[in-house]
Design a protein around this motif. Structure first.
Motif, PDB file in Angstrom:
ATOM      1  N   SER A  64       0.870  -1.224  -0.078  1.00  0.00           N
ATOM      2  CA  SER A  64       0.226   0.080  -0.134  1.00  0.00           C
ATOM      3  C   SER A  64       0.729   1.232  -0.027  1.00  0.00           C
ATOM      4  O   SER A  64       0.315   2.027  -0.619  1.00  0.00           O
ATOM      5  N   HIS A  65       1.977   1.090   0.824  1.00  0.00           N
ATOM      6  CA  HIS A  65       2.864   2.378   0.667  1.00  0.00           C
ATOM      7  C   HIS A  65       4.332   2.138   0.101  1.00  0.00           C
ATOM      8  O   HIS A  65       4.839   1.317   0.910  1.00  0.00           O
ATOM      9  N   LEU A  66       4.511   2.917  -0.925  1.00  0.00           N
ATOM     10  CA  LEU A  66       5.905   2.474  -1.652  1.00  0.00           C
ATOM     11  C   LEU A  66       6.708   3.518  -1.722  1.00  0.00           C
ATOM     12  O   LEU A  66       6.089   4.670  -2.412  1.00  0.00           O
ATOM     13  N   THR A  67       8.058   3.521  -1.471  1.00  0.00           N
ATOM     14  CA  THR A  67       9.045   4.666  -1.713  1.00  0.00           C
ATOM     15  C   THR A  67      10.178   3.870  -2.633  1.00  0.00           C
ATOM     16  O   THR A  67      10.851   2.942  -2.165  1.00  0.00           O
ATOM     17  N   LEU A  68      10.174   4.550  -3.761  1.00  0.00           N
ATOM     18  CA  LEU A  68      11.057   3.977  -4.846  1.00  0.00           C
ATOM     19  C   LEU A  68      12.374   4.790  -5.129  1.00  0.00           C
ATOM     20  O   LEU A  68      12.419   5.439  -6.097  1.00  0.00           O
ATOM     21  N   MET A  69      13.005   4.937  -3.979  1.00  0.00           N
ATOM     22  CA  MET A  69      14.319   5.956  -4.043  1.00  0.00           C
ATOM     23  C   MET A  69      14.940   5.680  -2.662  1.00  0.00           C
ATOM     24  O   MET A  69      14.609   5.135  -1.968  1.00  0.00           O
ATOM     25  N   LYS A  70      16.237   5.974  -2.788  1.00  0.00           N
ATOM     26  CA  LYS A  70      16.978   6.177  -1.444  1.00  0.00           C
ATOM     27  C   LYS A  70      17.240   7.353  -0.770  1.00  0.00           C
ATOM     28  O   LYS A  70      17.262   8.511  -1.432  1.00  0.00           O
ATOM     29  N   LYS A  71      17.270   7.310   0.357  1.00  0.00           N
ATOM     30  CA  LYS A  71      17.506   8.528   1.360  1.00  0.00           C
ATOM     31  C   LYS A  71      18.507   8.233   2.325  1.00  0.00           C
ATOM     32  O   LYS A  71      18.579   7.329   3.157  1.00  0.00           O
ATOM     33  N   SER A  72      19.847   9.148   2.178  1.00  0.00           N
ATOM     34  CA  SER A  72      20.931   8.691   2.845  1.00  0.00           C
ATOM     35  C   SER A  72      20.766   9.423   4.340  1.00  0.00           C
ATOM     36  O   SER A  72      19.803  10.262   4.605  1.00  0.00           O
ATOM     37  N   THR A  73      21.799   9.263   5.221  1.00  0.00           N
ATOM     38  CA  THR A  73      21.509   9.793   6.676  1.00  0.00           C
ATOM     39  C   THR A  73      21.780  11.279   6.578  1.00  0.00           C
ATOM     40  O   THR A  73      21.490  11.929   7.479  1.00  0.00           O
ATOM     41  N   ASN A  74      22.412  11.770   5.554  1.00  0.00           N
ATOM     42  CA  ASN A  74      22.442  13.134   5.492  1.00  0.00           C
ATOM     43  C   ASN A  74      21.415  13.708   4.657  1.00  0.00           C
ATOM     44  O   ASN A  74      21.435  15.117   4.175  1.00  0.00           O
ATOM     45  N   LYS A  75      20.124  13.164   4.407  1.00  0.00           N
ATOM     46  CA  LYS A  75      18.987  13.405   3.640  1.00  0.00           C
ATOM     47  C   LYS A  75      19.327  13.609   2.145  1.00  0.00           C
ATOM     48  O   LYS A  75      18.337  14.307   1.525  1.00  0.00           O
ATOM     49  N   PHE A  76      20.484  13.231   1.501  1.00  0.00           N
ATOM     50  CA  PHE A  76      20.314  13.280   0.034  1.00  0.00           C
ATOM     51  C   PHE A  76      19.433  12.277  -0.634  1.00  0.00           C
ATOM     52  O   PHE A  76      19.533  11.011   0.199  1.00  0.00           O
ATOM     53  N   ILE A  77      18.664  12.673  -1.444  1.00  0.00           N
ATOM     54  CA  ILE A  77      17.797  11.743  -2.148  1.00  0.00           C
ATOM     55  C   ILE A  77      18.356  11.163  -3.539  1.00  0.00           C
ATOM     56  O   ILE A  77      18.914  12.014  -4.194  1.00  0.00           O
ATOM     57  N   SER A  78      18.411  10.020  -3.705  1.00  0.00           N
ATOM     58  CA  SER A  78      19.080   9.456  -5.000  1.00  0.00           C
ATOM     59  C   SER A  78      18.081   8.387  -5.530  1.00  0.00           C
ATOM     60  O   SER A  78      17.348   7.787  -4.932  1.00  0.00           O
ATOM     61  N   PRO A  79      18.399   7.865  -6.748  1.00  0.00           N
ATOM     62  CA  PRO A  79      17.392   7.010  -7.497  1.00  0.00           C
ATOM     63  C   PRO A  79      17.984   5.463  -6.983  1.00  0.00           C
ATOM     64  O   PRO A  79      19.127   5.286  -6.556  1.00  0.00           O
ATOM     65  N   LEU A  80      16.975   4.540  -6.995  1.00  0.00           N
ATOM     66  CA  LEU A  80      17.356   3.191  -6.806  1.00  0.00           C
ATOM     67  C   LEU A  80      18.304   2.690  -7.876  1.00  0.00           C
ATOM     68  O   LEU A  80      18.256   3.250  -9.069  1.00  0.00           O
ATOM     69  N   PRO A  81      19.316   1.729  -7.611  1.00  0.00           N
ATOM     70  CA  PRO A  81      20.106   1.130  -8.934  1.00  0.00           C
ATOM     71  C   PRO A  81      19.006   0.760  -9.802  1.00  0.00           C
ATOM     72  O   PRO A  81      17.869   0.253  -9.628  1.00  0.00           O
ATOM     73  N   GLU A  82      19.836   0.913 -11.176  1.00  0.00           N
ATOM     74  CA  GLU A  82      18.630   0.426 -12.478  1.00  0.00           C
ATOM     75  C   GLU A  82      18.225  -0.773 -12.283  1.00  0.00           C
ATOM     76  O   GLU A  82      17.109  -1.064 -13.056  1.00  0.00           O
ATOM     77  N   LEU A  83      19.056  -1.891 -11.978  1.00  0.00           N
ATOM     78  CA  LEU A  83      18.631  -3.246 -11.935  1.00  0.00           C
ATOM     79  C   LEU A  83      17.307  -3.313 -11.079  1.00  0.00           C
ATOM     80  O   LEU A  83      16.416  -4.201 -11.637  1.00  0.00           O
ATOM     81  N   ILE A  84      17.426  -2.622  -9.945  1.00  0.00           N
ATOM     82  CA  ILE A  84      16.383  -2.925  -9.087  1.00  0.00           C
ATOM     83  C   ILE A  84      14.907  -2.214  -9.858  1.00  0.00           C
ATOM     84  O   ILE A  84      13.804  -2.678  -9.748  1.00  0.00           O
ATOM     85  N   LEU A  85      15.179  -1.042 -10.325  1.00  0.00           N
ATOM     86  CA  LEU A  85      13.944  -0.403 -11.008  1.00  0.00           C
ATOM     87  C   LEU A  85      13.555  -1.096 -12.163  1.00  0.00           C
ATOM     88  O   LEU A  85      12.236  -1.030 -12.361  1.00  0.00           O
ATOM     89  N   CYS A  86      14.504  -1.717 -13.081  1.00  0.00           N
ATOM     90  CA  CYS A  86      13.907  -2.452 -14.179  1.00  0.00           C
ATOM     91  C   CYS A  86      13.043  -3.484 -13.648  1.00  0.00           C
ATOM     92  O   CYS A  86      12.018  -4.013 -14.024  1.00  0.00           O
ATOM     93  N   GLN A  87      13.276  -4.226 -12.599  1.00  0.00           N
ATOM     94  CA  GLN A  87      12.641  -5.376 -11.888  1.00  0.00           C
ATOM     95  C   GLN A  87      11.070  -4.962 -11.466  1.00  0.00           C
ATOM     96  O   GLN A  87      10.258  -5.324 -11.587  1.00  0.00           O
ATOM     97  N   PHE A  88      11.154  -3.616 -10.881  1.00  0.00           N
ATOM     98  CA  PHE A  88       9.797  -2.773 -10.355  1.00  0.00           C
ATOM     99  C   PHE A  88       8.981  -2.720 -11.838  1.00  0.00           C
ATOM    100  O   PHE A  88       7.882  -2.862 -11.973  1.00  0.00           O
ATOM    101  N   TYR A  89       9.627  -2.076 -12.809  1.00  0.00           N
ATOM    102  CA  TYR A  89       8.792  -1.715 -14.018  1.00  0.00           C
ATOM    103  C   TYR A  89       8.196  -2.966 -14.749  1.00  0.00           C
ATOM    104  O   TYR A  89       7.296  -2.863 -15.330  1.00  0.00           O
ATOM    105  N   SER A  90       9.231  -4.049 -14.658  1.00  0.00           N
ATOM    106  CA  SER A  90       8.742  -5.133 -15.768  1.00  0.00           C
ATOM    107  C   SER A  90       7.956  -6.235 -14.780  1.00  0.00           C
ATOM    108  O   SER A  90       7.031  -7.008 -15.552  1.00  0.00           O
ATOM    109  N   GLN A  91       7.934  -6.426 -13.423  1.00  0.00           N
ATOM    110  CA  GLN A  91       7.619  -7.407 -12.878  1.00  0.00           C
ATOM    111  C   GLN A  91       6.571  -6.987 -11.683  1.00  0.00           C
ATOM    112  O   GLN A  91       5.641  -7.587 -11.533  1.00  0.00           O
ATOM    113  N   ILE A  92       7.065  -6.234 -10.708  1.00  0.00           N
ATOM    114  CA  ILE A  92       6.718  -5.914  -9.554  1.00  0.00           C
ATOM    115  C   ILE A  92       5.395  -5.019  -9.505  1.00  0.00           C
ATOM    116  O   ILE A  92       4.200  -5.397  -9.293  1.00  0.00           O
TER     117      ILE A  92
END
Length: 531
Positions: A50-78
């Motif tokens: 129900s609640h999904l966050t598809l990104m990374k947040k570091s300890t110093n609050k920088f936000i970055s994308p998930l690795p491409e391999l993981i994103l591809c699995q979300f796009y195609s399968q999940i």
């Protein structure tokens, strides 16, 4: 990895769910979907979908994308398997267009992060993504804007803010923000857009001026219950009295944060607070220059508590500053603490300092536990309790900071990321060189999460305090800003080998007070970027 899956598969459901709830939902879905039938059924539960966050947040609050391999699995399968179960979705700009190309029939909370204004305008106007159905579904919208000097304009940001209430017709919650490290503030002074909403219940926004706050409270959000504002500058203008000054009976929660000094507490802030007589929760973080005396318990009781009879949650940090006309009849710490006897909040911290050289007095009063991420102008009188939320810290005094004080600071603020020190008085209790070399002195100070250190207008002792490894252990990848002359003296014209080894940890160093960096200085900081 296979052995881990086998072990997990032997656990009863109630134990497995306790373990998996310790992970982010994206980690659970990526790791377990498709492993076997039991896991497939398990991770499709609404707890994980129900609640999904598809990104990374570091300890110093920088936000970055998930690795491409993981994103591809979300796009195609999940996502094709769970899209109809997703109610809340947070995405990062580089992947948001592909993720949002899927229609989510039950989505009502959406967060867009690391996005500039130009990209956001294009995305919101894309009918293939934000069709009428989705626009009507969204009740909660968070946008975290990035600053791009080539693509960001104040006018664009204001227009986006105003248009959101038309785009999302059922919007009840809006967080129009930006990263804390590079905050952006909007102002309605240059453009007065026409917008209103009878649906919005909660609003979070960074604004330039106090007048912008009055603009938001002039009746255009007539059902607003909660307002969080971070104001860059609270000052008086010719328009301040012309705004709608009617009562605000619907407002139940108000949070006001401003780190710039204001001198209109009595003229502007107190009248605003008194319009909010039905408040149940109030949160203040202010630096106030007062005319005669500090803001203490008596002042807060008279101007705030006695006018808000429904108030049941009051958190505050107020640093008040007064000009010293004489050094007679100065209030002591005990005098100030006495004004908080029988105060509704049980734990109130306070301490006062007087600086005869700059002719100022300063007093911190705050509710404890301390809730804010910044604490400015700490002195030797700091009481020494734990403040785990603070990430940005500044120290100032006209009395020396001894090594023990820095140990206390590192213990009291275990997660600080940015530290500024200003003190021109030499340390008194410096250990002799022989004892320092043998490491027979106080414990080493450690700042585990520090990313930026500024030594501004400091005596050379404080440069030594931080770059001698027997006194302070600095983390790797630190940005260090220091006066060139002081650094030159402390390092013996950039020849001290032991200090050079410490400086190898630095990611970058800013040397203030010089326009040309000599070659031997560049060689001394051969592993460090100089700016």
């Amino acid at each position: 990895m296979i052995g881990s899956f086998v072990l997990l598969d032997t656990l009863p459901d109630e134990v497995l769910i306790i373990i998996l709830k310790k992970l982010n939902n994206d980690q659970v879905l990526y790791s377990l979907m498709g492993v076997n039938k039991r896991f497939n059924a398990f991770v499709r539960d609404s707890i994980f979908t129900s609640h999904l966050t598809l990104m990374k947040k570091s300890t110093n609050k920088f936000i970055s994308p998930l690795p491409e391999l993981i994103l591809c699995q979300f796009y195609s399968q999940i996502l094709p398997e769970i899209y109809h179960k997703i109610q809340s979705l947070n995405v990062e700009s580089s992947s948001m267009e592909q993720i949002l190309s899927v229609y989510y029939p039950n989505l009502h909370r959406l967060g867009l992060y690391n996005i500039n204004s130009e990209t956001l305008i294009e995305l919101l106007s894309n009918q293939n993504i934000f069709n009428d159905r989705l626009k009507n579904q969204i009740r909660s919208f968070t946008v975290c804007m990035t600053y791009d000097c080539k693509k960001t304009s104040q006018k664009q940001n204001i227009e986006i803010f105003a248009n959101l209430f038309t785009i999302f017709t059922n919007l009840q919650y809006l967080n129009f923000g930006s990263p804390e490290i590079y905050p952006q503030f909007i102002s309605f002074e240059i453009l007065l857009p026409i917008f209103n909403s009878s649906m919005v219940l909660e609003l979070h926004v960074n604004i330039h001026r106090f007048d912008d706050c009055l603009y938001l409270l002039d009746g255009r959000f007539n059902q607003l219950r909660t307002l969080y504002v971070n104001i860059l500058l609270i000052s008086y203008s010719s328009n301040s009295k012309s705004k709608n000054m009617g009562d605000l009976p619907n407002l139940k929660c108000f949070s006001l944060h401003s780190r710039e000094e204001t001198n209109v507490y009595d003229e502007l802030l107190v009248p605003l607070f008194q319009r909010m007589f039905n408040l149940e929760k109030l949160d203040l973080d202010l630096v106030v220059r007062c005319k005669n005396t500090f803001i203490d318990g008596k002042n807060l009781r008279t101007n705030i508590i006695n006018t808000m009879l429904l108030l049941n949650h009051f958190t505050f940090h107020i640093c008040s500053i007064v000009f010293l006309t004489n050094l007679i009849n100065l209030l002591s710490n005990e005098d100030i603490q006495q004004t908080f006897i029988d105060f509704p909040q049980k734990q109130i911290m306070s301490y006062a300092d007087y600086f005869p050289e700059i002719k100022e007095g300063q007093c911190h009063v705050y509710s404890y536990p301390y809730q804010w991420n910044e604490y400015c102008r700490i002195t030797n009188h700091f009481p020494g309790h734990i403040l785990k939320y603070v990430r940005k810290l500044s120290l100032f005094d006209e009395k020396p900071f001894e090594h023990e004080f820095f140990i206390q600071i590192s213990n009291s603020f275990p997660f600080i990321e940015k530290l500024t020190v200003s003190n021109q008085k030499p340390q008194i209790n410096k250990p002799c060189k022989q004892l320092t070399d043998r490491n027979e002195h106080s414990p080493v100070t450690k700042y585990l999460y520090l990313t930026e250190l500024k030594l501004i207008e400091v005596h050379d002792d404080y440069i030594e305090e931080f770059i001698v490894d027997s006194k302070t252990e600095l983390p790797n990848n630190l940005c260090f800003i220091v006066e060139y002359g002081g650094m030159k003296r402390v390092t013996g014209r950039f020849t001290n080998i032991r200090m050079r080894n410490t400086c190898k940890k630095l990611h970058s160093i800013g040397l203030m007070g010089t326009y040309r960096i000599p070659k031997y200085v560049k060689e001394y900081f051969s592993h460090t970027k100089i700016f």
